[in-house]
Motif scaffolding. Sequence first.
Motif, short mmCIF file in Angstrom:
data_model
loop_
_atom_site.label_atom_id
_atom_site.label_comp_id
_atom_site.label_asym_id
_atom_site.label_seq_id
_atom_site.Cartn_x
_atom_site.Cartn_y
_atom_site.Cartn_z
N LEU A 1 -7.39 92.18 -2.50
CA LEU A 1 -8.30 92.19 -3.66
C LEU A 1 -9.71 92.21 -3.10
O LEU A 1 -10.10 91.34 -2.36
N VAL B 1 -11.47 95.38 -7.11
CA VAL B 1 -10.56 96.48 -6.97
C VAL B 1 -9.44 96.04 -6.04
O VAL B 1 -9.67 95.33 -5.05
N TRP B 2 -8.19 96.38 -6.48
CA TRP B 2 -7.02 96.10 -5.65
C TRP B 2 -6.77 97.31 -4.78
O TRP B 2 -6.80 98.43 -5.25
N ASP C 1 -6.50 102.84 -3.64
CA ASP C 1 -6.84 102.04 -4.85
C ASP C 1 -5.57 101.78 -5.64
O ASP C 1 -4.92 102.71 -6.13
N SER D 1 -5.53 99.38 -8.16
CA SER D 1 -5.92 98.54 -9.31
C SER D 1 -5.07 98.88 -10.54
O SER D 1 -4.56 98.00 -11.26
N ARG E 1 -1.62 97.59 -10.17
CA ARG E 1 -1.65 96.15 -10.33
C ARG E 1 -1.74 95.74 -11.78
O ARG E 1 -1.07 94.84 -12.25
N GLN E 2 -2.54 96.43 -12.51
CA GLN E 2 -2.76 96.11 -13.92
C GLN E 2 -1.46 96.34 -14.69
O GLN E 2 -1.03 95.53 -15.50
#
Lengths: 745, 222
Positions: A83, A92-93, A116, A118, A121-122
Amino acid sequence: MDQVLINAVIASMSCGVAMVRVDDGTILYANRRFAELFGYEASELRGRTITSVNAGHPDDKQRISAQIVATLRREGVWRGDLLNERKDGTQVWTHASIVRVNHDKFGEVAIGVQEDISSVRQAEAELRIKESAIAASINGIALADLEGRLTYVNAAFLRLWRQAGNQEVLGRHLTEFWVDRGSAKAIFDTTRTSGGWFGELTALRPDATHFEVQLSATLIRDARNQPEYLMVSCVDVSARVRAEAERVASESKFRAIFESEPCWVTVLHRQGTVLEINPGGRAMIEAPLGYQVCGESVLRFVAPEYHERFLAGIREALGGRRNRQEFELISMRNRRLWVEQFVVAFPHEADRDGPQQVLAVVRDITERKRMERQLSETVERLAIAQRLAQLGNWSWHLASDEITWSDEVFRIFGYEPQSLKPRYKLEFLQAVHPEDRHRVTTAVTAALASGEAYAIEHRILRADGIERIVRERGQVTFDERKQPIRMDGTVQDITEAVLAERQMQEMQDQLAHASRVATMGEMAAGIAHELNQPLGALKLYADGCLAAAAQEPFERTLLSTQLAEISQLTAHCGEIIRRLRQYSAKRVSKRSTCDARELVKTVASFMDHALRMAGIECHLHLPDEPVWLNVDSVQLQQVLINLLRNAIDVQLDSQSERRIDVKVRSLETAQVEFSVCDSGPGIPAAVVERLFEPFFTTKPTGLGMGLKVCRTIVQSHGGQIDYHATAGTGTTFVVTLPAGQGTRP
Amino acid sequence: MTSTQPRQRIVHILEDDQVYCSSLEWTLRSVNYEVCTYRTASDFLKQFQPAFPWCLLIDLLLPGTTGLQLCQKLTSIQANCAFVVLSGHGDLSTAVEIMKLGAVDYLEKPCSRHDLLAAIDRAQELVVRRQQELAEEEQVAARIATLSPREHAVLDAVTAGLATKEIASQLGISPKTVDVHRSKMMQKLSVTSPTQLARVMYLQLRRANRLRRPAALGPGIL
């Protein structure tokens, strides 16, 4: 490989690529994508340490930095999610792959490729939330593969089916959970082909209980839009279904009642407008077929004189007081009916200002009204009848000693109707004439003991002191334990009847006497004859005694024997005279017990002379045993004398044997029969019809009262007189009387 | 003729009333009459024999055959009966009828002892006398029956009052023969004088009258 080409590839890669010196983390190289990942210009990164760029979340900064540093120093490849905090502070993951290589120029370097992640992950986070939601949902949710085998169930599903854990249901087929497996299979097939199904189904638990489920089945497709799973979501709607079913049932019941009820069931608006009416109602108001009653004012069918009360009744019902009223209804054919109406408020969901409608049930009570009127007329008529008959009824409650008297009883006892509460021991018994009181109480006591009805005539002294004669009848009523509880009866003022009867009896006595006197003339000859015999004997005995007394020596014994004879004969003469006097005397009818045989003998002796003169042999056929009667013996003698007289008269001209047979016999019907049979010519047809007619006679000197008087006397004794006459063989007159008690008083 | 000897002092009572009958019986027995009682005429007729003399006391109102009817019957068969009639009630026409039949007396009840006994005595006397008369008549008749036709003819002529010569011329025989017949006739008739013969003839006449006129039997004939 061409260095330039490699550089170009690296620079255009969609991943961020950076080369970092392991010793101090200085970024030796970063491509443009790497800079973008963290919000920098590529030029800004040169010379910065990786930890300052790829520092991670502030919370994790230290950990991440240490990680990165550790990673940079490590041999081999490291992969992990990081992270990071971008230059502008957003996060940003990234997925990082780091590898250490020995660079010709820079020595030990770490090359990191970061992607990336993110959005991934979301998505993962969202999925986790959704999974929790599914797990926590109160809907029972199950996933099944395309075969229908369960792969997932949530807690609610287990609860619904009352299962303890996953292992018991996972792997089982979806269709196993329903009462109707066929329907279930069809539903899931539909879902597979069309993507979804929504509806209700009855679920079956392993313990065989049922519950109603609202079911949503969905076909879940994968990224390639290929069918992947079947998802089933269930809600227990048993309670609602039951309630609904009940509502429907009660609604249909109400409908059925509404439709079939012969009463008029109607819903009225507060002003009386008919909102609904059932067929029974239509029939009652005689509405023509197709006529629209709804919308009319109900007042049209209510007789005008009841309008006000009718509306008041509706208002009362709307105010919460259900009520009943009776009024007259006018049908559309102008027929009047008596009806009763029950009104009750009929709330409606839409009513915001309280109920605006009433439910009214109107019933035809014309018949009841007629019965009531008839009853009241009957009661009234009974009262009138009681008054006319001077007959009242009473009911004596034994426990309280109170008597209920009808109005007429009060009048009979000289009171205003219902002016007091009479009691047996007081008002009643005191009103009974003192001389009759013992008789009355004896009769009542006997009736109470035996349970049989009694009837007694007695005198009463009215409240105003007037003496009346009443006939009282009564009967006891027993309770189930055979205990007397009540005595019911009637009392009738029979004073007039008794007086009339007495008068009648007097007249009959007078008539009988007149009739006797009429026959006295011819009786005199018979009596003279009868008396003459003992007198003749007396004379001879007396003379004989005188002669004996004149002689010497005096014969004492002879004399006393004859004197005794004389005494006896004198008594006999006296008896004849007494009978004659009794027969001719004007007298009041008096009954006594006597022997029918003696009666016949007496009459035969009365008639002896007449029989001799007519040359008729009279034969008496008498039983050996006494035949008891309770009669007025003189009157009965009169009857027999009349019959004998007639039997003699019809034979006066007879050339054949003259004979009369008088017979007495006891009948099995507790009656005594006298028959007088002559051998005369019988009765001519013309005479038969007028036989008992007064003043009809065939004798030159007759009065025409003989048989008439006979019949009156016999009937007053409760008997009857009849005759059998055949021309040529004589006539038989038969008198039948009730037998008397078997002992001489 | 022993069977026709009058029975001494027997009275036959026909009375259906027991009480009165007893008083009659007692009264008659008190003066030494023998008494037989009968309730009805038919009871009596069962005992009745015409050959005997009968002293009767009859109640007029008997059940069945009445007293009057019985008297008529007895008179018609010429029995030697003397009857006293009792009646419960005075009925003149019946009384006359009864007396014509030759009743000794007609008594109304109640009658005195004296009247009753007097009547019965007379009846008894009558029946005894008549019995004697009957005996005499039978004796005479028997004697007359022994006469030959000639003797009978002479008797008839003597009775007619003819003299001897007249008889002789009437019979066409000599006066001497007439005397012989008369002498035999007187002998057969047991008479010795014309006066005695006249009595025989009287008895003969009386018997003839009695047989010819039955109803005339009674005291009136004397």
